[in-house]
Design a protein around this motif. Sequence first.
Motif, short mmCIF file in Angstrom:
data_model
loop_
_atom_site.label_atom_id
_atom_site.label_comp_id
_atom_site.label_asym_id
_atom_site.label_seq_id
_atom_site.Cartn_x
_atom_site.Cartn_y
_atom_site.Cartn_z
N ILE A 1 1.05 -1.21 -0.27
CA ILE A 1 0.17 0.50 -0.51
C ILE A 1 1.25 1.13 0.35
CG2 ILE A 1 -1.66 1.21 1.54
CD1 ILE A 1 -2.75 -1.56 2.42
N ASP A 2 2.14 1.37 0.38
CA ASP A 2 3.18 2.36 0.97
C ASP A 2 3.70 2.47 -0.10
OD1 ASP A 2 1.42 2.93 3.24
OD2 ASP A 2 2.99 2.94 4.46
N ARG A 3 3.77 1.80 -1.37
CA ARG A 3 4.94 1.44 -2.33
C ARG A 3 5.14 2.65 -2.98
NH1 ARG A 3 0.65 -0.71 -4.14
NH2 ARG A 3 -0.19 0.25 -6.39
N VAL B 1 -5.25 -1.93 7.08
CA VAL B 1 -6.36 -1.63 6.04
C VAL B 1 -6.49 -0.32 6.98
CG1 VAL B 1 -8.79 -1.89 4.65
CG2 VAL B 1 -7.18 -3.76 5.34
N ILE B 2 -7.18 0.00 7.77
CA ILE B 2 -8.10 1.17 8.33
C ILE B 2 -7.07 1.77 8.58
CG2 ILE B 2 -9.12 1.35 10.25
CD1 ILE B 2 -10.43 -1.45 10.30
N TYR B 3 -5.61 1.31 8.70
CA TYR B 3 -4.57 2.14 9.37
C TYR B 3 -3.78 3.02 8.55
CZ TYR B 3 0.42 4.21 10.73
OH TYR B 3 1.19 5.01 11.07
N THR B 4 -3.01 1.99 7.43
CA THR B 4 -2.25 1.83 6.69
C THR B 4 -3.25 3.06 5.34
OG1 THR B 4 -0.92 0.06 6.87
CG2 THR B 4 -1.01 1.11 4.58
N VAL B 5 -4.10 2.37 4.49
CA VAL B 5 -5.26 2.99 4.03
C VAL B 5 -5.82 3.64 4.41
CG1 VAL B 5 -7.03 2.46 2.21
CG2 VAL B 5 -5.29 0.46 2.50
N TRP B 6 -6.75 3.77 5.03
CA TRP B 6 -7.04 5.40 6.06
C TRP B 6 -6.79 5.80 6.18
CZ3 TRP B 6 -11.41 5.95 10.04
CH2 TRP B 6 -11.66 7.03 9.65
N LEU B 7 -6.25 5.77 8.35
CA LEU B 7 -5.89 5.98 8.90
C LEU B 7 -4.86 7.74 8.95
CD1 LEU B 7 -7.26 4.66 11.89
CD2 LEU B 7 -7.79 7.02 11.49
N LYS B 8 -3.83 6.87 8.19
CA LYS B 8 -2.40 7.11 7.95
C LYS B 8 -2.38 8.61 7.10
CE LYS B 8 2.49 5.38 6.50
NZ LYS B 8 3.00 4.61 6.15
N ARG B 9 -3.37 8.40 6.25
CA ARG B 9 -3.59 9.60 5.30
C ARG B 9 -5.22 10.81 5.66
NH1 ARG B 9 -1.61 5.52 3.10
NH2 ARG B 9 0.24 5.82 1.09
N ALA B 10 -5.57 10.07 6.63
CA ALA B 10 -6.65 11.03 7.12
C ALA B 10 -7.03 12.48 7.97
CB ALA B 10 -7.87 9.74 7.30
N THR B 11 -6.03 11.99 8.45
CA THR B 11 -5.88 13.00 10.13
C THR B 11 -4.29 12.22 10.92
OG1 THR B 11 -7.00 12.53 12.51
CG2 THR B 11 -6.68 10.24 11.67
N PRO B 12 -4.18 13.38 11.69
CA PRO B 12 -3.13 13.43 12.84
C PRO B 12 -2.99 13.13 13.63
CG PRO B 12 -4.06 15.60 12.75
CD PRO B 12 -4.68 15.81 11.64
N ASN C 1 -3.89 9.64 13.46
CA ASN C 1 -3.35 7.86 12.65
C ASN C 1 -2.66 7.41 13.65
OD1 ASN C 1 -1.30 9.35 12.62
ND2 ASN C 1 -1.08 9.48 10.33
N ILE C 2 -2.18 7.57 14.40
CA ILE C 2 -0.98 7.18 15.21
C ILE C 2 -1.56 6.91 16.44
CG2 ILE C 2 0.38 8.24 16.11
CD1 ILE C 2 1.44 5.11 14.79
N VAL C 3 -2.28 7.86 17.04
CA VAL C 3 -3.18 6.94 18.82
C VAL C 3 -4.73 6.25 17.97
CG1 VAL C 3 -4.36 8.54 20.16
CG2 VAL C 3 -2.75 9.58 19.22
N ILE C 4 -5.55 6.80 16.78
CA ILE C 4 -6.64 5.58 16.60
C ILE C 4 -5.75 4.29 15.94
CG2 ILE C 4 -8.37 5.30 15.51
CD1 ILE C 4 -8.67 7.97 15.44
N GLY C 5 -4.54 4.35 15.05
CA GLY C 5 -4.81 3.09 14.59
C GLY C 5 -3.37 2.40 15.54
N GLY C 6 -2.79 2.66 16.95
CA GLY C 6 -2.29 2.16 18.25
C GLY C 6 -2.71 1.31 18.36
N ALA C 7 -4.46 0.89 18.30
CA ALA C 7 -5.21 -0.30 18.50
C ALA C 7 -5.04 -1.30 18.64
CB ALA C 7 -6.66 0.00 19.13
N ALA C 8 -4.57 -1.23 16.86
CA ALA C 8 -4.45 -2.80 16.26
C ALA C 8 -2.95 -3.40 16.81
CB ALA C 8 -4.17 -2.67 14.95
N GLY C 9 -1.51 -2.44 16.88
CA GLY C 9 -0.40 -2.73 17.41
C GLY C 9 -0.23 -3.28 18.89
#
Length: 305
Positions: A81-83, A143-154, A156-164
């Motif tokens: 996705i990030d290629r 998907v949710i973090y890499t495709v959407w959150l990473k590019r949608a909001t600053p 991103n890492i707070v919300i997406g951190g749930a997966a990690g």
Amino acid sequence: MATSPDSHPLTDETLGAVRAAASWRDYYELTKPRVVLLIAFTAVVGMFLASPGLPPLGALVWGTLGIWLAAASAAAINHVIDRHIDGVMARTRYRPLPTGSVTESQALAFAFALGAASMAMLTFLVNPLTAVLTFFSLIGYAVIYTVWLKRATPQNIVIGGAAGAAPPVLGWTAVTNSVDPNALLLFLIIFTWTPPHFWALAIARRDEYAKVGVPMLPVTHGIEFTRLHILLYTVLLAIVTVLPYLTGMVGALYAVSALVLNGVFLYYAWQLWSTGRPDWPMRTFKYSITYLGLLFLALLVDHYL
């Protein structure tokens, strides 16, 4: 004097040499092995903490391998996705996809094979609950973090951190087939640790993130704002890491270890905030990795002592 690969642009000659040298190591790099190792370690700690004695051997072996494969699959999907932005950023432009060592279809096939193996292993050799939670964690990151959150909001890492932050919970459920409140404390620790960890790197790579249009916090709100929030989150992390001791989950050895590790982390965060020196973001980032590994090691040792 030797120079870093980041000091030279990718040329046709360089790309040809990289492609010619492509091997299994390129697929191994797709799995982000150092990141996945830390993920697997926190999952293993969750397994041991879930067991009064030693965890069942089957759950330990197959659970660890299944969680590792899922994390590796998510990492490979992230590469795909990030290629395009990876090819622009200095720290990532020598990854297998930007250099052409591995094609997009090859990387996707590799990722899906790892993911399928993970789901089969966890479902039939561990338990379905662990498989389901691992699947949602994989989708959350890839998907949710890499495709959407990473590019949608600053944020991103707070919300997406749930997966990690899920691996200790996955490890716990691999042993108990249930989600325990103590496992959620481990989740909370990693969830709180993720922003100061990643924002320190984001400050160091601010110009690169700005160049590729990724709205990391230092890009959208500035470095000063990000430094302050790293400090505030580190204070919050120091509070959160006391909870396993206060709830009786672990004892004094962990409490002392957490106190020392948090003291050092707070020192790094304070220096990053107060001095503004350009070397402190990467120093803080590197320590944060050591911090998490040692904190979970302290949890493990305390559990048996």
